[in-house]
Write an enzyme that holds these catalytic residues in place. Structure first.
Site, mmCIF file in Angstrom:
data_model
loop_
_atom_site.group_PDB
_atom_site.id
_atom_site.type_symbol
_atom_site.label_atom_id
_atom_site.label_comp_id
_atom_site.label_asym_id
_atom_site.label_seq_id
_atom_site.Cartn_x
_atom_site.Cartn_y
_atom_site.Cartn_z
ATOM 1 N N SER A 92 0.798 -1.230 0.000
ATOM 2 C CA SER A 92 0.000 0.000 0.000
ATOM 3 C C SER A 92 0.832 1.282 0.000
ATOM 4 O O SER A 92 0.506 2.219 -0.733
ATOM 5 C CB SER A 92 -0.968 -0.014 1.188
ATOM 6 O OG SER A 92 -1.934 -1.021 1.038
ATOM 7 N N ALA A 107 6.500 -0.339 3.883
ATOM 8 C CA ALA A 107 5.423 -0.542 4.854
ATOM 9 C C ALA A 107 5.927 -0.805 6.261
ATOM 10 O O ALA A 107 5.221 -0.539 7.227
ATOM 11 C CB ALA A 107 4.541 -1.706 4.413
ATOM 12 N N GLY A 140 4.845 0.990 9.637
ATOM 13 C CA GLY A 140 4.744 0.316 10.918
ATOM 14 C C GLY A 140 6.129 -0.033 11.430
ATOM 15 O O GLY A 140 7.101 -0.063 10.668
ATOM 16 N N ASN A 314 8.818 -7.123 11.724
ATOM 17 C CA ASN A 314 7.858 -6.050 11.476
ATOM 18 C C ASN A 314 6.529 -6.390 12.176
ATOM 19 O O ASN A 314 6.397 -7.444 12.792
ATOM 20 C CB ASN A 314 7.672 -5.873 9.972
ATOM 21 C CG ASN A 314 6.878 -7.013 9.359
ATOM 22 O OD1 ASN A 314 6.994 -8.160 9.768
ATOM 23 N ND2 ASN A 314 6.064 -6.692 8.381
ATOM 24 N N CYS A 316 3.589 -7.591 11.475
ATOM 25 C CA CYS A 316 2.831 -8.830 11.242
ATOM 26 C C CYS A 316 3.680 -10.079 11.242
ATOM 27 O O CYS A 316 3.183 -11.177 10.961
ATOM 28 C CB CYS A 316 2.075 -8.709 9.930
ATOM 29 S SG CYS A 316 0.751 -7.488 10.004
ATOM 30 N N GLY A 317 4.952 -9.938 11.538
ATOM 31 C CA GLY A 317 5.809 -11.083 11.775
ATOM 32 C C GLY A 317 6.431 -11.731 10.565
ATOM 33 O O GLY A 317 7.183 -12.693 10.708
ATOM 34 N N GLU A 318 6.172 -11.215 9.347
ATOM 35 C CA GLU A 318 6.715 -11.883 8.166
ATOM 36 C C GLU A 318 8.083 -11.353 7.759
ATOM 37 O O GLU A 318 8.742 -11.929 6.896
ATOM 38 C CB GLU A 318 5.743 -11.770 6.980
ATOM 39 C CG GLU A 318 5.791 -10.468 6.208
ATOM 40 C CD GLU A 318 5.013 -9.343 6.860
ATOM 41 O OE1 GLU A 318 4.857 -8.276 6.236
ATOM 42 O OE2 GLU A 318 4.559 -9.538 7.996
ATOM 43 N N GLY A 497 -4.192 -7.519 2.725
ATOM 44 C CA GLY A 497 -5.575 -7.143 2.984
ATOM 45 C C GLY A 497 -6.203 -6.263 1.927
ATOM 46 O O GLY A 497 -7.207 -6.622 1.294
ATOM 47 N N THR A 498 -5.627 -5.081 1.691
ATOM 48 C CA THR A 498 -6.226 -4.139 0.758
ATOM 49 C C THR A 498 -5.998 -4.554 -0.680
ATOM 50 O O THR A 498 -6.930 -4.550 -1.498
ATOM 51 C CB THR A 498 -5.664 -2.728 0.998
ATOM 52 O OG1 THR A 498 -5.927 -2.344 2.353
ATOM 53 C CG2 THR A 498 -6.318 -1.726 0.069
ATOM 54 N N ILE A 499 -4.763 -4.927 -1.019
ATOM 55 C CA ILE A 499 -4.486 -5.227 -2.423
ATOM 56 C C ILE A 499 -5.203 -6.500 -2.885
ATOM 57 O O ILE A 499 -5.609 -6.594 -4.043
ATOM 58 C CB ILE A 499 -2.965 -5.319 -2.695
ATOM 59 C CG1 ILE A 499 -2.303 -6.427 -1.886
ATOM 60 C CG2 ILE A 499 -2.292 -3.984 -2.434
ATOM 61 C CD1 ILE A 499 -0.829 -6.619 -2.212
#
Length: 864
Positions: A92, A107, A140, A314, A316-318, A497-499
């Site tokens: 995003s 991000a 983030g 980060n 979300c952990g990825e 989520g958005t994409i």
């Protein structure tokens, strides 16, 4: 169109060339894109079309080609088609920042925190300042609090007691809450603490009451040594460097760093490893947090151990990242890489991977980062990390006729990710030949003089082919030895989520589909339009099976109630075998799918292992052990119904739990303990208020004068808040009226298994017939006091509400929706499937936990 072209020109972007394809989108996708990504002018109206938005991004990123004597215009057209054909989307921030004055395209970041209050650039409050600046750009942050000394230890400089990691976590949380108030979207954060830190027990439970820390995800950094202690049922020392020793005078690091340097350690407490592990399990079973990060596994695959040891991820952990590092992320849409027969279009996937890798490498050069934190750009260019991932894996498996979670499905996912990783690395080697390797390659695992990188291997030998072209990993080894490699890391599977909503994927990221049918809400000029969504791939499969349109429509209506087709005998068995959703897949299958993908992802991935309601803690413990044994770098779990705040409820019972999953960790005697009741959920925070709500205003004559009472409704025609206006502002009567309204609103917005209208009924009973100093009127219309008048209005509202719902239920209206590629029809029929928490944007009960993130299935809102 003139205004839009002027807007692009002002950004230094040429007009959109003629002849390029326009993107084909559903109404919902257009709404999400316009709301999230399209630039707006000073009047708040869109300053560019959607096609021009894609061109702005493509051209800005392609400007990096100038640095390497490349063709900007031609590359920009290639990038544009890559996105407009929905083959690949960047994250995003790239959409919102590319070509704009902001210019920040990443991000997520990881920032270091030293045990220092002001002398160091990585000190506690200097890092807080840097993080706040990043959050202002929409990024983030991830932090490891493991370097901070334990709570209560003496600070020599002040003779005071240390605040400790959890105390400063709360400081950060409060600060980010304030930053969020001035921004359009709150940035996500991750806090990590090592399992051997003396404050780990407080950290594990710091979000039991979710009101205390609301701007952070939390994860425990677990080591191999600790897992072995759990298995062997031995003790575990909670330690920190001995700060009283002269050898530790200038030390800046965590326990692991101190050990490697041979510094003296102080044991603060010794605990039973299983007891500590059990505390993590029970807390995660309660509300999904903390997550677990396998820190040793991450460092085994750290591409640049010459620069740092990995400590945190980060939000979300990825993404495991070093100090000040970020990663530009992007996802290949697998749903757009199928042939007519549903098989994989490998040639197309190879071409997309090559171009997407070049796109992300260009993003590194075109990212403006945050100028006030120069370390960010330095760190990014030193390793040149990219994170190419996937979305729509579930869609591809639907098309190919493969069940997500099955052994075949695990191998299929592994082969897909191996193919992407191979061609991404091959492209990165070619880019190194053209542009040079990443600057820190000397001493890294990719050092051409001493390559220590190992060829990735599947968890099990392959038994299927799927017409995949042959790949030769020795070609990668030879290429690195000859040319080096451009990017220290190449692949990540991030939240989409958005994409994914924009591209129309049924499965976000590497997750299974959440539901085959559900209600989607759209705001049409203040009117809540309910769209019935059904999986187009599922409907096509039903049509091919010979079912009529009427039969399919009836089946879809039944699926609306649960999201799954597994309990419907009229759905052919071969279709039920393929079209599974998240709740149909066992926890063990979730973990094994994650591990199969992780084998060919050099960073990590965002995935949530969903457990059915009724899951016992030992099943969560078993999943943790399995994830560790299979080489995952982290795991996030969520037990359906474990907290009201994120209710992921799409079926009443779990049909796919396996017996073996509860036997993976027999040494933990969870089952022998007396079963304790679920922790009460009365501590939950109130629901967020959407921007717009529909309401009803009533006039009531009371002994204190005329009152105007407004009752606003949220999703599902439920009362959400009450406003009471009486007398003049500033008077005691006005103050009391406002106080009553606030208390009622707070009661309605609290998370609770009791629906809001029933709560409002209880409020009405409590206020009814309260007498005051005088009454107004006679007989049934008599009003004894302001509270009594309010109670009468509430009763009138509830009666009218019941009439409205009854009328709608008896007269359902179905109107076809235009420009829809799937089964989306406007419906005003109740009740509808409630699938989650209330969304802060659209107000609908459709926010769920997925990909280690929270997203709304109604409007596309995502916290990631």
């Amino acid at each position: 169109m003139g205004n839009q072209n002027t807007s692009l020109k002002n950004l230094g972007i040429p007009p959109l060339p003629e002849g390029l394809p326009s993107i084909s989108l559903t109404d919902n996708s257009i709404q999400v894109l316009t709301k999230r990504y399209v630039r707006r002018g000073e009047n708040g109206e869109p300053a560019e079309t959607i096609d021009e938005m894609f061109w702005r991004v493509a051209y800005h990123v392609a400007l990096a080609e100038e640095m390497y004597n490349g063709q900007v215009e031609n590359t920009a057209k290639d990038f544009y088609q890559l996105m407009s054909l929905k083959l690949f989307f960047p994250n995003s921030p790239t959409f919102t920042g590319a070509g704009t004055p902001l210019g920040q395209l990443a991000a997520c970041f990881v920032l270091p925190i030293s045990d220092d209050m002001g002398k160091k650039s990585t000190g506690i409050f200097q890092t807080l300042r840097d993080a706040a600046l990043i959050q202002q750009t929409g990024g983030g942050n991830g932090f490891s609090f493991s370097r901070l000394r334990p709570k209560g230890t003496i600070v020599k400089s002040s003779s005071g007691q240390a605040t400790g990691p959890v105390g400063f976590l709360r400081v950060y949380d409060h600060a980010f809450g304030e930053v969020a108030q001035g921004g359009s979207r709150r940035g996500a954060n991750m806090a990590t603490l090592r399992i051997d830190h003396p404050d780990i027990e407080d950290f594990i439970c710091c979000k039991t009451n979710e009101n205390s820390i609301t701007n952070f995800n939390i994860s425990v950094g677990i080591t191999d040594e600790f897992m072995q202690a759990v298995i062997n049922d031995t003790d575990w020392d909670l330690v920190y460097p001995d700060l009283t020793s002269p050898l530790c005078k200038d030390f800046d690091g965590d326990a692991d760093t101190a050990r490697r340097k041979g510094l003296p350690m102080k044991v603060f407490k010794t605990v039973r490893a299983r007891d500590l592990f059990q505390k993590i399990v029970e807390q995660a079973h309660h509300n999904g947090e903390p997550g677990v990060l396998f820190i040793d596994q991450a460092n085994r695959y750290n591409p640049v151990p010459n620069l740092y040891q990995l400590e945190s991820t980060n939000p979300c952990g990825e993404q495991w990242l070093g100090p000040y590092e970020n990663c530009c992320l992007g996802s290949i849409n697998l749903a757009q890489h199928t042939l007519e027969d549903g098989s994989v279009d490998w040639k197309k996937l190879e071409k997309t991977t090559i171009l997407a890798t070049r796109f992300l490498d260009d993003v590194i050069d075109m990212n403006a980062y945050v100028p006030a934190v120069p370390q960010l750009e330095i760190a990014a260019h030193k390793a040149r990390r990219i994170g190419l991932g996937i979305m729509g894996l579930a869609d591809l498996m639907f098309s190919a006729g493969i069940r997500y979670g099955s052994e075949t499905g695990q191998e299929f996912a592994s082969q897909i990710m191996e193919f992407v990783r191979f061609h991404s690395m091959k492209t990165s080697i070619q880019l190194a030949k053209e542009r040079g390797s990443f600057p820190a390659i000397s001493g890294s695992i990719y050092d051409p003089e001493k390559i220590t990188w190992e060829i990735p291997q599947p968890l099990k030998p392959y038994t299927h082919h799927w017409n995949r072209p042959d790949i030769d990993w020795n070609e990668i080894l030879q290429g690195i030895a000859k040319n080096g490699i451009r990017n220290a890391a190449q692949t990540t599977i991030a939240p989409t989520g958005t994409i994914a909503t924009v591209t129309g994927c049924e499965g976000y990221g590497c997750e299974p589909a959440f539901a085959l049918a559900y209600i989607r809400h759209m705001n049409d000029n203040g009117k809540d339009v309910q769209l019935s969504y059904a999986s187009p791939l599922f409907e096509k499969a039903l049509l091919r099976s010979g079912l009529t349109a009427q039969e399919i429509s009836e089946l879809v209506d039944l699926i609306m109630e649960s999201g799954t087709c597994q309990n419907l005998e009229k759905v052919p068995q071969n279709i039920r075998d393929v079209f599974v959703v998240s709740s149909d897949i066992s926890a063990e299958e979730h973990v094994r799918m994650q591990a199969a993908l992780q084998a060919f992802v050099d960073n990590s991935l965002s995935k949530t292992v969903n457990f059915p309601a009724g899951t016992k803690p030992d099943e969560v413990a078993a999943a943790y052990q399995l994830a560790w044994e299979l080489g995952c770098k982290g795991i996030t779990v969520y037990v359906t119904g474990s907290r009201e705040k994120v209710v992921l409820e799409t079926r009443s019972t779990a049909e796919k739990k396996t017996d073996t999953s509860t036997q993976l960790l027999p040494m933990i005697s969870v089952a022998e303990k007396e079963e304790e009741p679920q922790i009460p959920l009365w501590h939950e925070s109130k629901k967020p208020r959407p921007r717009a709500l529909r309401g009803f205003t009533y006039r009531s004559e009371t002994p204190l004068g005329r009152a105007f009472i407004t009752i606003n409704e949220n999703g599902g025609n439920q009362p959400f808040e009450v406003f009471i206006n009486t007398a003049k502002a500033g008077s005691e009567t006005s103050a009391i009226s406002e106080a009553i309204g606030r208390l009622i609103s707070f009661t309605l917005r609290l998370s609770s298994p009791v629906e809001p209208v029933r709560r409002l009924g209880e409020v009405e009973k409590q206020l009814r017939d309260i007498g005051g100093g005088r009454s107004l009127g006679f007989g049934p219309g008599r009003v004894r006091s302001l509270p009594d008048g309010l109670a009468q209005v509430l009763a009138e509202y509830m009666e009218e509400r019941l009439e409205r719902i009854t009328q709608i239920s008896n007269n359902p209206v179905t109107v076809p929706s235009e420009n829809s590629t799937s089964r989306e029809t406007e419906r005003v029929k109740s009740p509808m499937l409630k699938i989650g928490d209330l969304c802060p944007e659209c107000g609908q009960a459709s926010v769920i936990n997925e990909e280690g993130c929270r997203k709304c299935y109604s409007c596309g809102y995502s916290e990631c």
